[in-house]
Scaffold this motif. Structure first.
Motif, PDB file in Angstrom:
ATOM      1  N   ASN B  64       0.895  -1.143  -0.039  1.00  0.00           N
ATOM      2  CA  ASN B  64       0.162   0.013   0.111  1.00  0.00           C
ATOM      3  C   ASN B  64       0.978   1.238  -0.032  1.00  0.00           C
ATOM      4  O   ASN B  64       2.130   1.000   0.536  1.00  0.00           O
ATOM      5  CB  ASN B  64      -0.891   0.000   1.342  1.00  0.00           C
ATOM      6  CG  ASN B  64      -1.965  -0.986   1.214  1.00  0.00           C
ATOM      7  OD1 ASN B  64      -2.393  -1.192   2.428  1.00  0.00           O
ATOM      8  ND2 ASN B  64      -2.309  -1.413   0.123  1.00  0.00           N
ATOM      9  N   ASN B  82      -4.563  10.466  -9.858  1.00  0.00           N
ATOM     10  CA  ASN B  82      -4.629   9.732 -11.091  1.00  0.00           C
ATOM     11  C   ASN B  82      -3.629   9.024 -11.490  1.00  0.00           C
ATOM     12  O   ASN B  82      -3.533   7.923 -11.613  1.00  0.00           O
ATOM     13  CB  ASN B  82      -5.177  10.646 -12.085  1.00  0.00           C
ATOM     14  CG  ASN B  82      -6.436  10.054 -12.777  1.00  0.00           C
ATOM     15  OD1 ASN B  82      -6.956   8.720 -12.625  1.00  0.00           O
ATOM     16  ND2 ASN B  82      -7.136  10.779 -13.739  1.00  0.00           N
ATOM     17  N   GLU B  85      -2.384   6.486  -8.878  1.00  0.00           N
ATOM     18  CA  GLU B  85      -2.984   5.172  -8.915  1.00  0.00           C
ATOM     19  C   GLU B  85      -2.710   4.662 -10.134  1.00  0.00           C
ATOM     20  O   GLU B  85      -2.755   3.157 -10.053  1.00  0.00           O
ATOM     21  CB  GLU B  85      -4.452   5.751  -8.845  1.00  0.00           C
ATOM     22  CG  GLU B  85      -5.266   4.812  -8.157  1.00  0.00           C
ATOM     23  CD  GLU B  85      -5.868   3.606  -9.187  1.00  0.00           C
ATOM     24  OE1 GLU B  85      -6.480   2.446  -8.558  1.00  0.00           O
ATOM     25  OE2 GLU B  85      -5.963   3.895 -10.543  1.00  0.00           O
ATOM     26  N   SER B  89      -1.217   0.807  -9.274  1.00  0.00           N
ATOM     27  CA  SER B  89      -2.162  -0.410  -9.555  1.00  0.00           C
ATOM     28  C   SER B  89      -1.464  -1.312 -10.856  1.00  0.00           C
ATOM     29  O   SER B  89      -1.434  -2.430 -10.502  1.00  0.00           O
ATOM     30  CB  SER B  89      -3.532  -0.061  -9.821  1.00  0.00           C
ATOM     31  OG  SER B  89      -3.674   0.313 -11.214  1.00  0.00           O
ATOM     32  N   GLY B  92       0.534  -3.390  -8.673  1.00  0.00           N
ATOM     33  CA  GLY B  92       0.235  -4.024  -7.632  1.00  0.00           C
ATOM     34  C   GLY B  92       0.212  -3.383  -6.582  1.00  0.00           C
ATOM     35  O   GLY B  92      -0.004  -4.166  -5.377  1.00  0.00           O
ATOM     36  N   TYR B  93       0.104  -2.210  -6.395  1.00  0.00           N
ATOM     37  CA  TYR B  93       0.017  -1.389  -5.110  1.00  0.00           C
ATOM     38  C   TYR B  93      -1.187  -0.900  -5.068  1.00  0.00           C
ATOM     39  O   TYR B  93      -1.897  -0.497  -6.111  1.00  0.00           O
ATOM     40  CB  TYR B  93       1.163  -0.330  -4.982  1.00  0.00           C
ATOM     41  CG  TYR B  93       2.487  -0.963  -4.712  1.00  0.00           C
ATOM     42  CD1 TYR B  93       3.023  -0.683  -3.267  1.00  0.00           C
ATOM     43  CD2 TYR B  93       3.309  -1.512  -5.638  1.00  0.00           C
ATOM     44  CE1 TYR B  93       4.111  -1.106  -2.849  1.00  0.00           C
ATOM     45  CE2 TYR B  93       4.455  -2.056  -5.288  1.00  0.00           C
ATOM     46  CZ  TYR B  93       5.122  -1.719  -3.960  1.00  0.00           C
ATOM     47  OH  TYR B  93       6.317  -2.356  -3.318  1.00  0.00           O
ATOM     48  N   ASN B  94      -1.620  -0.380  -3.870  1.00  0.00           N
ATOM     49  CA  ASN B  94      -3.307   0.195  -3.638  1.00  0.00           C
ATOM     50  C   ASN B  94      -2.618   1.623  -3.045  1.00  0.00           C
ATOM     51  O   ASN B  94      -1.482   1.677  -2.583  1.00  0.00           O
ATOM     52  CB  ASN B  94      -3.963  -0.677  -2.599  1.00  0.00           C
ATOM     53  CG  ASN B  94      -4.434  -1.907  -2.971  1.00  0.00           C
ATOM     54  OD1 ASN B  94      -4.437  -2.779  -2.630  1.00  0.00           O
ATOM     55  ND2 ASN B  94      -5.296  -1.612  -4.131  1.00  0.00           N
ATOM     56  N   VAL B  95      -3.590   2.307  -3.116  1.00  0.00           N
ATOM     57  CA  VAL B  95      -3.387   3.702  -2.796  1.00  0.00           C
ATOM     58  C   VAL B  95      -4.087   4.191  -1.600  1.00  0.00           C
ATOM     59  O   VAL B  95      -5.615   4.099  -2.053  1.00  0.00           O
ATOM     60  CB  VAL B  95      -3.532   4.619  -4.106  1.00  0.00           C
ATOM     61  CG1 VAL B  95      -3.277   5.961  -3.460  1.00  0.00           C
ATOM     62  CG2 VAL B  95      -2.476   4.333  -5.084  1.00  0.00           C
TER      63      VAL B  95
END
Lengths: 338, 338
Positions: B64, B82, B85, B89, B92-95
DNA sequence: GTGAAAGCGCTAACAC
DNA sequence: GTGTTAGCGCTTTCAC
């Protein structure tokens, strides 16, 4: 102060067990005053904070909520995030934001990624792709797994869940009625394709208002614009071919675009043409003339959705509160364009 | 398909150990073909996915990234999200998004909340409150704990970290130079208080351009506006008291506000008054006349910051890459207002 | 080819 | 008043 410190390290430091430390930090009366004090002092000094991940694993809850939106560079959606974030952070929750970019596939991937333990529940608005495909299996799956979902704005009845929407139908109806009361008769509608739930409802509100006033509906006054940030050519053609004395746009962007095109063609606003848009964003405030709009109260929608979701997360697992549908009232903000 | 299934449950189902299941799902050659197959089939059927939280705890990384911004209902910042993100993504990472609302306290709380294990690293832009207070201990603390930080846009040199900025100074310089080349001489500046890093730099660019052209600086042509969404009265007063033939606003909002006020006073744009803003957002595109702006390329800034951060997260812990400062070039987008 | 055990950081029921 | 233990879900080393 350096690297994060753990209970284990503190326990070693004082030659006590980990649980003693844990209890001491929680001010448990089981632990002697003296021990408590030295441990607490040490912890404070080293800025000890329990590790969120470990807590999540232990408690089976993350205190994160996921929000999936079609886009973010858009006044309505960013104010929704604002509302969600403000309520969530008050309640000790973090917000993980994913953007589907109006794509069905990305929406599905995002949901699955977050559903594997990263969050406790979802707030979401359907992407254009999803509304077009009418495929909602990914949403029903996470719900089946016991993860609550709150749908907002662009929703579907195919999914049984809490919902927060604005009264698109009535908002549009009142806006058009307002135009009619001002004496306008040839009212153009700039809308989205019918598969977009909100576009459809707003269109119905428009039709209802005309019908009630006994004004015949003319299909060539209705423009269905596919590209949410386009439509200029269609609008221009309309103004060239038809005489129009008012425009109702189902987005702020459509309305302002129409207004600008009209002004360039020498049509003056609001004298010759009244214009109303949807979404009361910055564009409406700074446009010239400023734009009358149906305010969607994005922040309130976000706040309401967050409240619904967090309430559900905090209640007993076995409680079976029925799903609710909250309707946030839209309001007509009149400005110079009418 | 119901409730999420765990390794433990699968192992029970086939009377094997948890580690056997784990290995089978990872296609380990240690496990017999046959066992692997039945386990994999069962897992697929029940849609097994490893629990992210458990993985995070085990791997000591969450995948994350946290992003802390002063506000979100603002074209520049939402396009930054934007950009972040979209790259995150992909990797493979979330924000996780936190909004400081320009408040120092909220910025500190947000950082501390996220720093306790929820994320692997930060991307942040300083709040107004923080720039005013000049207090950066919270940032230096998380860095000391080994958590990488990438500063963007509103940055401070008091914190040693990666930085991504635009060339505020040159962007402003070129904008004002452009106005001068168009023959404008009485150029007003609508800027922020000097403690705002970006406001200061843009002001310096303005001053430099004037100086180079031999135009004397007049202090009463320089408005320092405290409220980022205000300033109307000050601007109006300026136009009433002074003759001005151009305006350079350090935000899009200041510029459009000035343009609207001028038009209402009968000053025509661009004939009598040229206007340039900063931030190339939707406002600039839909204003009438459309606004010439210095584009900040928010999305690219976000993407660059995300790349920097994720690179650092994925490299060996002991590698000691020096901090970099990336400058994203701003560009002048000329439209009708000049 | 399969399983046991340790460990990630923390909590809490239960001993002593 | 303090410690032991089990467990949250998973990976991985080491035994058998």
């Amino acid at each position: 102060m350096k690297k994060k410190i753990t209970l284990k390290e503190i326990s070693k430091r004082f030659n006590v067990s980990i649980s003693t430390v844990s209890k001491a930090l929680k001010n448990s009366p089981e632990i002697s005053e003296k021990t408590r004090k030295i441990i607490q002092d040490f912890a404070k000094e080293h800025n000890y904070k329990p590790n969120n991940i470990a807590l999540s694993l232990k408690n089976q809850k993350t205190k994160n909520i996921g929000i999936i939106l079609p886009e973010i560079v858009h006044y309505f959606f960013s104010s929704v995030i604002n509302g969600v974030e403000s309520y969530a952070s008050e309640q000790g929750y973090n917000v993980i934001v994913c953007i589907s970019n109006e794509s069905f596939d990305k929406e599905v991937i995002n949901m699955q990624m977050l559903a594997n333990g990263s969050i406790d529940g979802f707030i979401m608005s359907l992407s254009k792709g999803t509304e077009k495909a009418q495929d909602f299996h990914h949403i029903n799956e996470v719900i089946a797994q016991g993860m609550p979902v709150v749908q907002i704005d662009r929703i579907t009845e195919e999914v049984d869940s809490d919902k927060v929407i604005i009264d698109d139908y009535h908002g549009a109806y009142h806006a058009v009625k307002y135009l009619i009361e001002k004496g306008r008769k040839k009212i153009a509608l700039l809308t989205m394709p019918d598969y977009m739930s909100v576009g459809k409802l707003r269109t119905e509100g428009y039709l209802k208002a005309l019908e009630e006033a006994g004004i015949p509906v003319e299909q060539d006054l209705i423009l269905r614009i596919e590209d949410f940030y386009g439509g200029g050519d269609q609008i221009k053609a309309l103004f060239e071919e038809r005489s129009v004395d008012a425009v109702f746009g189902v987005t702020e962007f459509f309305a302002v675009t129409a207004m600008n095109i009209a002004q360039k063609m020498g049509i003056s606003v609001p004298e010759d043409l009244s214009v109303i848009g949807f979404t009361d964003g910055i564009i409406s405030m700074v446009s010239n003339p400023s734009l009358t709009t149906v305010s969607q109260h994005g922040e309130e929608i976000g706040k309401t959705a967050a409240k619904l979701l967090i309430n559900r997360l905090e209640e007993d697992d076995d409680s079976t509160t029925p799903y609710v549908r909250e309707v946030v009232k839209s309001t007509l903000v009149t400005r110079e364009s009418t």
